[in-house]
Each structure stands twice: as C-alpha cells, then as structure tokens.
Design a protein around this motif. Structure first.
Motif, short mmCIF file in Angstrom:
data_model
loop_
_atom_site.label_atom_id
_atom_site.label_comp_id
_atom_site.label_asym_id
_atom_site.label_seq_id
_atom_site.Cartn_x
_atom_site.Cartn_y
_atom_site.Cartn_z
N UNK A 93 48.02 62.32 14.11
CA UNK A 93 47.84 63.45 15.03
C UNK A 93 47.10 63.04 16.29
N UNK A 94 46.20 62.08 16.19
CA UNK A 94 45.44 61.64 17.35
C UNK A 94 44.25 62.51 17.70
N UNK A 95 43.98 63.58 16.91
CA UNK A 95 42.89 64.52 17.22
C UNK A 95 41.79 64.53 16.18
N UNK A 96 42.07 64.18 14.92
CA UNK A 96 41.03 64.23 13.89
C UNK A 96 40.03 63.10 14.10
N UNK A 97 38.90 63.17 13.38
CA UNK A 97 37.85 62.18 13.59
C UNK A 97 38.25 60.81 13.06
N UNK A 98 39.19 60.75 12.10
CA UNK A 98 39.68 59.45 11.65
C UNK A 98 40.57 58.81 12.71
N UNK A 99 41.43 59.61 13.37
CA UNK A 99 42.29 59.08 14.44
C UNK A 99 41.46 58.64 15.64
N UNK A 116 40.22 55.17 15.30
CA UNK A 116 41.17 54.05 15.31
C UNK A 116 41.15 53.35 16.66
N UNK A 117 41.41 52.04 16.64
CA UNK A 117 41.43 51.27 17.87
C UNK A 117 42.63 51.64 18.73
N UNK A 118 43.72 52.07 18.12
CA UNK A 118 44.90 52.43 18.90
C UNK A 118 44.68 53.70 19.72
N UNK A 119 43.68 54.51 19.33
CA UNK A 119 43.34 55.70 20.11
C UNK A 119 42.04 55.53 20.90
N UNK A 120 41.56 54.30 21.02
CA UNK A 120 40.37 54.03 21.81
C UNK A 120 39.07 54.07 21.05
N UNK A 121 39.09 54.14 19.70
CA UNK A 121 37.86 54.19 18.92
C UNK A 121 37.39 52.80 18.51
N UNK A 122 36.24 52.73 17.82
CA UNK A 122 35.71 51.42 17.41
C UNK A 122 36.40 50.83 16.19
N UNK A 123 37.08 51.66 15.37
CA UNK A 123 37.77 51.16 14.20
C UNK A 123 36.85 50.79 13.06
N UNK A 124 35.87 51.63 12.76
CA UNK A 124 34.91 51.33 11.71
C UNK A 124 35.20 52.05 10.40
N UNK A 125 35.78 53.23 10.46
CA UNK A 125 35.97 54.03 9.24
C UNK A 125 37.08 53.47 8.35
N UNK A 126 38.12 52.91 8.94
CA UNK A 126 39.24 52.34 8.18
C UNK A 126 39.89 53.39 7.28
N UNK A 127 40.06 54.60 7.82
CA UNK A 127 40.67 55.68 7.07
C UNK A 127 41.93 56.15 7.78
N UNK A 128 42.85 56.71 7.00
CA UNK A 128 44.10 57.20 7.57
C UNK A 128 43.90 58.60 8.14
N UNK A 129 44.89 59.07 8.87
CA UNK A 129 44.83 60.39 9.50
C UNK A 129 44.71 61.48 8.44
N UNK A 130 44.01 62.56 8.78
CA UNK A 130 43.84 63.65 7.82
C UNK A 130 45.16 64.33 7.48
N UNK A 131 46.09 64.34 8.44
CA UNK A 131 47.39 64.96 8.20
C UNK A 131 48.36 64.02 7.49
N UNK A 132 47.94 62.77 7.26
CA UNK A 132 48.79 61.82 6.55
C UNK A 132 48.27 61.51 5.15
N UNK A 133 47.47 62.44 4.59
CA UNK A 133 46.99 62.27 3.23
C UNK A 133 48.15 62.53 2.26
N UNK A 134 48.48 61.54 1.47
CA UNK A 134 49.64 61.65 0.57
C UNK A 134 49.38 62.74 -0.46
#
Length: 560
Positions: free
Chosen positions: A30-36, A39-57
């Motif tokens: 989604x690019x809006x949650x705190x996990x996104x 992510x480095x692809x959205x300009x974050x530091x990439x420390x949490x190493x978690x998937x998007x909240x909307x992509x929870x299986x």
C-alpha cells in the motif's frame, strides 16, 4: 514420551509461509502503513523487516521442510484421491502441543480431533483432546468445526488412577473465581468495622458476618438498633431527613483541602532577535566606513562556498551573510540524507528556489520545510519518492510558481488528484475553493503515468500554466493534445512552452491542433516515433500566428 524426546519440532511452533494464492498475497504494497514507510523502496531505513499490513496472508501453510514427527515423511495427500485417504496422509499441526504428524500415523479416527476450518493443516490432535488440554493462544476470529463432542475426563476413584493435574490456565481461573467470591462477601458499607470500638452491650444493633453479605446482595441495608442510640466519636448524632428520631451514621472524615486557584496560562515566546548592526566594528574600537548595504552588494557577487567562508570571519559578517537576498537559490540535490542542521540552515536563509531532486528527503522533513518557507517560488522534487512528495497535499504554498515532479515513481491518477484538488479542511463559510496549484506558471511532469483524467483535473485546477512538460509520458496521445487545445481549455490562451518529447502515441493528425495556441513559442516533439519530419516542417512553415524555426528536427521555436 516427553516432548524433548519426540524431536526438534515437538515443542516448538513451526513458522508458516505464504500461500501465494489468497487476495492478500497477490496484491502489492500500500505504501502508507508504518511497515511500508520503513521499507527502503519507499524511502525508509529498512529496520523492521516486516511485510505490508495489507499483505498479511489469511491462510498460511506449513513450510516445505515440515515432516511427520512419527514417520519422518512429508505430506503425501496428492498421491491418493479419496477424502479420508487424503486426510490420513496430510500433515496436521496441533495448536496445543505444536506437533506435526500424519493423522494416519496416530492410529486414531478422524472424528476424535477438532479441525480448524480457518487455517489449513491445523487441528487439535486426538491426544490433546482426550487429555483435556486447552490451547494457550486462541486463533483470533477463527471458527472451529467440532467433528465430535469432546469426551469428559474420567473422575478419579478410590481404586483407579488419579486424575491428571489441572493446567496452569485452569488454576489461574480457579484462583480468580475464589478471589471474586471473597470480594462479594465484603459488605457495601463498613459500619460493622467502624463500630467495633463502640459499646459492647448494644446487642441486636449489629449483624453477623454471615448475614451482612446476603442482605447487601439483596439490596437491603442492615437493620439499626432501636433500643439504644449509639454516639459517634465526636459526640454528635446524625438525623435522617424526614424521620422523627436520630440515626447513627458513619463518622465523617476530615474535609479535603480546598483546591488552589489555577493560574492563567500564557504562551511564553522567546524574545525577538536584536537588529543586525549597520556598521562593522573594528578591533581598535571604531567602525568600518562601509555600511551594511555596501557590504551586502559586495557579498552578492560571491557564491555559496565563498559566503560560507565569509561567515567564519566574524559574528557581524555571519549575521549579514544570512540575508535572504544572498541566497536566491539553494541546491541540495543528490544528497542521500538531509540532517537537521541542513534543514535549519535552509529555513534561516529563506531561499526563493529550492532544489531537492534525487534526495532522500522524508515526508516529515519536507512538510517541516514547506510550512516555514512561505516565500518559496520554485521547488524541484524530481526523482523523489511519492511518499515524501505527498507532503505537498498538506502544506500551503501561496507564492509557488514552478513545481518540478519529474520521474517520480508509482504516481497514479489518485495521487495527482490529492495534489490538484483543493484542501478538504476549508474554513466554515468559505465559498471559494482554490486548488493548491492555482498560481503555478510552470509544471514539469515528465516520465509520469498521466492519463486524460489527470489532464482534465490539471486544466481545471491549474489554469495559469504557461510552461508544461509532459515528455516521456506513455499515455499522452492525440486525445490529450485535443484536451489541451480545446476551446474550453484555459491553457489555450496561456500556453507558451510545451514539451511532448518521447510521447510515442502522438501522430501527424494532432499537429494542426497546435495552431489553436496563439502564444505558443516553443514546441518540443523530438523522439516521437509516429511523427514525420515533413509534417513538422509544414507546421513550422504555417505556425499559429507566424512561422517557426527548426534548429533541430521536430523542435519548433519562435522568436518573441
């Protein structure tokens, strides 16, 4: 057999993997949650190493390395066709003991277990069901399908073996129940404890401890003595209003101290800075003959590097070099990160043009900057992420004249709608709804996925554009040119520079439409594959009001 001797997976829960088939697995971030945002692809530091909240299986499966605890083999349900045979050869994970086994290896019927219908390959094994165990953590929102009623554990007899010891959860529940029962026995009023030090001969006026809780639960107050009147410690009697005689009551405690009056709160702001000196003091005690205005004229011929060197000479020059007339433009492009001292320095200099292209600026930093640069006229954000550029939707920019948004990734019509539409939090009674780009004269949108819907919004909410860059926009074609040059388009009379280089959907049929723009002075059609040089030459010869000159192929210029 203890859990330690059953194998490495007997007591530890296996981490499940994605099913790669549900709706959450196949969607994008989604690019809006705190996990996104991390992510480095959205300009974050990439420390949490978690998937998007909307992509929870929603239906995680067992890993491909999972094997049966008893036979050591993987699931073999694909080798048979019958439902009962498939169930016997499939791997099932118990939610209580975390054991992964084949139901056929347990030599117990299917009806003796409790299958979880929400998560695949998940159940309560027959062994835990017979022993009366309960799961430590229940599945949130899960619905369990009971295939058979759980048998009650056998009662302990004098001859038979003793019943199994209760689980820790059951012991906690029993202790909680006993504590609740003890709390119910405490009466609502503490008159019995307060009157314990009074006269002992007043029999009949107090209740026993067994009778008080029952009457308190039934909503009746304890009966008061009618033969003798008890006096409180202060020697005063409390009289019930409306009754004929006095009534003993609980002695009143000391009155709480009065609240101190709250003082009025005022906002304390720092004192204003002292005015800058008009002259330069010298070491001898006198002032330099050149005034401040003359020094600023000298400083205007210096570049940013030389100004920084002059700021180190003395405190007076340092204050003079912060003048905003010396910093009309600041370039911070190609910076991986922007530090707080850099942002503070930008705000203190108040530039008219700010270049933040291809930087790692975050949304919070950009919003902090824009709220403090009200005189900003040119803003370059090319190559930044949309997560940071979205700060433009909540920052007022009344003096903005140039906005560069070239080559921003993942920009759709919905994001441009948020940027172009007026702010939703308008003041009550405000009739005029102005968009955020009403005063912008030059807009650069090269490399974005613009559609005709975005162009309609652009014509409506940015009517004063004189320069528009739509180069390398894959969706711009002949209908887009018709929208820009339509009789109802406000850009038809204001457009001076138009860049459509690299738009491969343009054909020769759109060239006569440019004659509708009388003020057009520059038209860039280079790298347009479907446009012929002959058609561009005919347009250059005719022109809107006069002929164009072509210094390069498909580049039309007109001298003003």
């Amino acid at each position: 057999m203890s859990s330690s001797s059953r194998g490495p997976g007997a007591g530890a829960r296996r981490r499940r993997t994605r099913c790669r088939r549900c709706r959450a697995c196949v969607r994008t971030e989604c690019g809006d949650c705190h996990f996104c945002r991390d992510m480095k692809k959205f300009g974050g530091p990439g420390r949490m190493k978690q998937s998007c909240l909307l992509r929870q299986c929603t239906a995680p499966v067992l890993p491909h390395t999972a094997v049966c605890l008893l036979c050591g083999e993987a699931g073999k349900e694909d080798t048979v066709e019958g439902e009962e045979e498939k169930f016997g050869l499939s791997l099932m994970e118990c939610t209580i003991c975390n054991e992964i086994v084949h139901p056929g290896c347990l030599k117990m019927g299917k009806a003796e277990g409790v299958i979880n219908a929400e998560i695949p390959n998940c159940w309560e094994c027959p062994r835990c069901t017979q022993e009366g165990r309960t799961s430590k953590v229940g599945v949130k929102g899960g619905r369990e399908r009971h295939l058979k009623k759980k048998p009650k554990p056998p009662l302990a007899s004098a001859e038979g073996p003793a019943a199994p010891s209760p689980s820790p959860q059951r012991e906690k529940l029993e202790r909680f129940k006993r504590m609740c029962q003890l709390l119910e026995r405490v009466p609502d009023t503490s008159s019995s404890s307060s009157d314990s030090d009074s006269d002992s001969d007043s029999s009949g006026t107090s209740l026993s401890e067994d009778e008080a809780p029952g009457e308190a639960r039934n909503g009746r107050r304890p009966a008061r003595g009618s033969s003798g009147e008890k006096e409180n410690r202060g020697g005063r009697r409390a009289v019930r209003p409306g009754s004929g005689g006095p009534l003993l009551s609980w002695p009143l405690g000391p009155a709480p101290p009065p609240r101190p009056p709250q003082l009025e709160r005022h906002v304390v702001r720092p004192p204003p800075r002292s005015p800058e000196p008009d002259t330069l003091p010298l070491a001898a005690g006198s002032d330099h003959p050149l005034p401040r205005a003359a020094w600023l004229r000298v400083f205007q011929h210096l570049g940013p590097r030389e100004l920084c060197i002059c700021m180190r000479v003395c405190r007076t020059w340092s204050r003079w070099c912060y003048d905003k007339r010396l910093w009309p433009r600041m370039d911070l492009s190609r910076r991986k990160s922007l530090t707080p001292p850099m942002l503070s320095g930008v705000v203190r200099r108040q530039p008219r043009a700010l270049d933040l292209s291809w930087t790692g600026v975050s949304k919070k930093q950009l919003m902090w900057l824009l709220n403090r640069l009200q005189g900003l006229q040119e803003l370059v954000l090319s190559g930044c992420s949309w997560l940071s550029v979205s700060a433009l939707g909540s920052a007022p920019l009344p003096a903005l004249r140039l906005l560069d948004l070239r080559w921003i990734e993942d920009v759709k019509d919905s994001q441009l709608r948020e940027l172009l539409l007026p702010p939703p939090d308008t003041k009550p009674g405000q009739t005029e709804s102005r968009g955020r780009l009403q005063g912008v004269a030059e807009l650069r949108l090269a490399g974005l996925e613009l559609t005709d819907a975005s162009l309609r919004l652009l014509l409506r909410h940015a009517p004063q554009l004189s320069a528009l860059d739509l180069s390398h926009c894959a969706h711009v074609g002949d209908p887009s040119v018709h929208l820009l040059t339509a009789p109802t388009s406000p850009l038809r009379e204001t457009l001076v520079h138009l860049n459509l280089a690299g738009c491969h959907r343009l054909t020769d049929h759109c060239l006569p439409l440019f004659r509708r723009c009388p003020r057009l002075r520059r038209l860039d059609l280079r790298s347009c594959r479907q446009l012929s040089p002959e058609a561009c030459a005919r347009l250059a010869a005719a022109g809107p009001p006069g002929p164009f000159r072509c210094p390069e192929e498909k580049l039309l210029l007109k001298d003003s």
